[in-house]
Design an enzyme around this catalytic site. Sequence first.
Site, short mmCIF file in Angstrom:
data_model
loop_
_atom_site.label_atom_id
_atom_site.label_comp_id
_atom_site.label_asym_id
_atom_site.label_seq_id
_atom_site.Cartn_x
_atom_site.Cartn_y
_atom_site.Cartn_z
N ASP A 193 0.86 -1.18 0.00
CA ASP A 193 0.00 0.00 0.00
C ASP A 193 0.90 1.23 0.00
O ASP A 193 2.04 1.16 -0.47
CB ASP A 193 -0.95 -0.04 1.20
CG ASP A 193 -2.29 0.61 0.91
OD1 ASP A 193 -2.30 1.82 0.60
OD2 ASP A 193 -3.33 -0.06 0.99
N HIS A 233 2.24 1.86 -3.15
CA HIS A 233 1.33 2.80 -3.82
C HIS A 233 1.88 4.22 -3.83
O HIS A 233 1.16 5.15 -4.18
CB HIS A 233 -0.04 2.78 -3.14
CG HIS A 233 -0.78 1.49 -3.33
ND1 HIS A 233 -2.06 1.28 -2.85
CD2 HIS A 233 -0.43 0.34 -3.95
CE1 HIS A 233 -2.45 0.06 -3.16
NE2 HIS A 233 -1.48 -0.53 -3.83
#
Length: 397
Positions: free
Chosen positions: A213, A236
């Site tokens: 993430d 991310h």
Amino acid sequence: MALNLITLSIFAIFLLPKSSYGQKVFNINDFGAKPDADIAQALTSAWAEASKLTTPSKIVVPAGTWSLSQVKLQENKGPLELEVQGTIVATDDLPNKEAEWITINYVDHFTLYGGGVFDGRGEKAWKANDCGKNTNCAKQPINLSFNFIKNSVIRDVTTKDSKNFHVNCISSSNVTFQRFTVSAPGTSVNTDGLHLARDTGVYVLDSTIKTGDDCVSIGDDSHEIHIHNVVCGPGHGISVGSLGKFATEKDVSGIYVQNCTFIGTQNGVRVKTWPSAPATLTVSDLHFEDLIMENVNNPIIIDQEYCPYNQCKLDKPSLIQISDVKIKNVKGTSMTEEAVTLWCSSTKPCQGVDISDVNISGTGGKKVISKCKNVKLASTAGPIASECAASAAKATA
């Protein structure tokens, strides 16, 4: 003879225990810790002894592999170090399912270091995680949760395979993460590397973050956040937000992401705010400078229509004002056509966005574009910035 006495005296000083220098040392072995048993009680007992001292103290977790169910360590009266030399491994089930794995609260002049590893053993949790679609999903624990800490340093340790976020640092001030390592596969779910919120003066330096993430996510009421010389990927990217979902959220200012490298990430630097949401905070003084993008999907993105899994409506624009954004000296390659996306609010257009020296090409030499709307540029130096200005003008025509 006198010289020999001096030499022996100096040698004797180096043989003295560290407590002789004013720092008392507490080894968890002295509190009953055993490699084949849960060390929660031993660590808690060592903390109780060390934290009540007004003079410097240190707790040592020696080399080796240790099992830990769950622990909450709170408050200290004097400078306190926690030296983790070994690997601490989480159990499958935590006694308190509403709490985090390791929680450290209300400490001042605290240092965590030692080259050790915190292994959350999150593989089973990732497979069961459906929180993106299920608002009533089961809570999973964060590896390291820091709350209300100040004047503290976390350095030279690794967090591995957390079941949830690797680290959160909430309501804290003057905290440094240095040579800090986050290690998890790109497929790990909801495993933000560091989540920061309601902080002032947090520094993330010389660190490597590999996760599934955001490498770093920055929440509301965050100020003077400095992220320097960080390698991010997989993951991310580094995100400000998401912001705006709740009416009580407070302003964000002074965010510096500088001299960082992004490798194979979903995003590079990103600001994300919710549309059709009540918050009216401001996000200002953002610096995205001296960055390298290596095969990044969305190198630079402001998304004020952030709505994951269709959890909101797009009928009302975001009420968050983004202003004074400097994007400078960003180089590398984009995996998608859109190297720069500035998708701002029609009600609160982005103000004072300065783009310069952005040189991003598509992988394999493919052409890239800028996609912008509702943005007022402070400068348009270079083809990507000029294209952004043209795109924004066309969107409002």
